[in-house]
Write a protein that holds these residues in place. Structure first.
Motif, short mmCIF file in Angstrom:
data_model
loop_
_atom_site.label_atom_id
_atom_site.label_comp_id
_atom_site.label_asym_id
_atom_site.label_seq_id
_atom_site.Cartn_x
_atom_site.Cartn_y
_atom_site.Cartn_z
N LEU A 118 0.83 -1.20 0.00
CA LEU A 118 0.00 0.00 0.00
C LEU A 118 0.87 1.25 0.00
O LEU A 118 0.57 2.21 -0.73
CB LEU A 118 -0.94 0.01 1.20
CG LEU A 118 -1.86 1.23 1.28
CD1 LEU A 118 -2.79 1.30 0.07
CD2 LEU A 118 -2.66 1.24 2.57
N ASP A 119 1.93 1.26 0.80
CA ASP A 119 2.79 2.45 0.84
C ASP A 119 3.42 2.72 -0.52
O ASP A 119 3.59 3.89 -0.90
CB ASP A 119 3.87 2.28 1.91
CG ASP A 119 3.34 2.47 3.32
OD1 ASP A 119 2.18 2.92 3.46
OD2 ASP A 119 4.07 2.16 4.27
N GLU A 120 3.77 1.67 -1.25
CA GLU A 120 4.30 1.87 -2.60
C GLU A 120 3.26 2.52 -3.49
O GLU A 120 3.56 3.44 -4.26
CB GLU A 120 4.74 0.53 -3.19
CG GLU A 120 6.01 -0.02 -2.58
CD GLU A 120 6.36 -1.39 -3.13
OE1 GLU A 120 5.55 -1.96 -3.89
OE2 GLU A 120 7.45 -1.90 -2.80
N ALA A 121 2.01 2.06 -3.38
CA ALA A 121 0.94 2.63 -4.20
C ALA A 121 0.64 4.07 -3.81
O ALA A 121 0.36 4.91 -4.67
CB ALA A 121 -0.32 1.77 -4.07
N LEU A 122 0.70 4.38 -2.50
CA LEU A 122 0.37 5.72 -2.03
C LEU A 122 1.54 6.69 -2.16
O LEU A 122 1.40 7.88 -1.87
CB LEU A 122 -0.07 5.67 -0.55
CG LEU A 122 -1.36 4.93 -0.26
CD1 LEU A 122 -1.65 4.93 1.24
CD2 LEU A 122 -2.53 5.55 -1.02
#
Length: 219
Positions: A118-122
């Protein structure tokens, strides 16, 4: 400004905001093939989207023994990484989120993804500062356990009736029901909308535009 019905709107990620359903389905199938399991159908692979990775792969590949789960997860991540640049937000998601922020809603993500994923996507510039909070399956309980929503409610001091969960799977809507929160389903993701009816969503949106219109009128 119209009064808000919901203070916090929590979104699922894959299949709700992020156009990744078809690629995730293929990556699950390829991972199972790589470890020698029976390749699941599109329906079986798509059904598990939204669950935590280990739970999802165990369901999709029931003939793969537990000792192969680490390899199965590694192969899934390998295939997903190869397709990552092919993924994007659904058209209209950024204007939708901007409209909700402008109305003063708190926005959160409640996803079966890992924190790292998720952090990569955000991490993209377009999403900086959009979400006020998030929960992932590897840092709390996976769906449909209500813990993700309970933790977000505690973080922001919002009672269940003022929280709306938006998702594309029965796992999302069941989590909302388990947390005593209202929900909205979207029919453009992983699960067939006919399955949503028993979970009593307030609305089922057939497109991001329909979701935006409903949220601005009823959120």
């Amino acid at each position: 400004m119209q009064a808000r019905n919901f203070d916090l709107i929590a979104f699922d990620w894959d299949g709700t905001l992020f156009d990744s359903t078809r690629i995730i389905t293929r990556c699950i199938q390829e991972a199972v093939r790589d470890v020698g399991g029976t390749v699941p159908s599109d329906e079986a692979a798509g059904y598990v989207i939204g669950l935590g990775l280990t739970q999802a792969l165990a369901y999709a590949a029931p003939d793969v023994p537990p000792e192969k789960y680490p390899a199965l997860g590694e192969r899934y991540r390998h295939h997903y990484a190869a397709h990552y640049d092919d993924l994007s937000l659904f058209d209209g998601v950024l204007p939708l989120l901007a409209s909700l922020k402008a109305r003063g809603h708190l926005l959160a993500v409640a996803t079966g993804k890992s924190r790292r994923g998720l952090d990569e996507a955000l991490g993209s510039a377009e999403l900086k500062g959009v979400f006020d909070g998030s929960r992932t399956a590897d840092e709390t309980a996976g769906k449909p356990d209500p813990r993700m929503l309970h933790e977000l409610m505690e973080q922001f001091d919002v009672r269940p009736g003022r929280v709306l969960m938006v998702g594309d799977t029965t796992h999302d809507l069941q989590m909302a029901l388990n947390a005593a929160c209202p929900s909205v389903g979207v029919s453009y993701g992983a699960h067939e909308p006919d399955a949503f009816a028993v979970l009593n969503p307030r609305y089922v949106a057939s497109s991001v535009r329909a979701l935006r219109d409903w949220l601005l009128a009823n959120g």
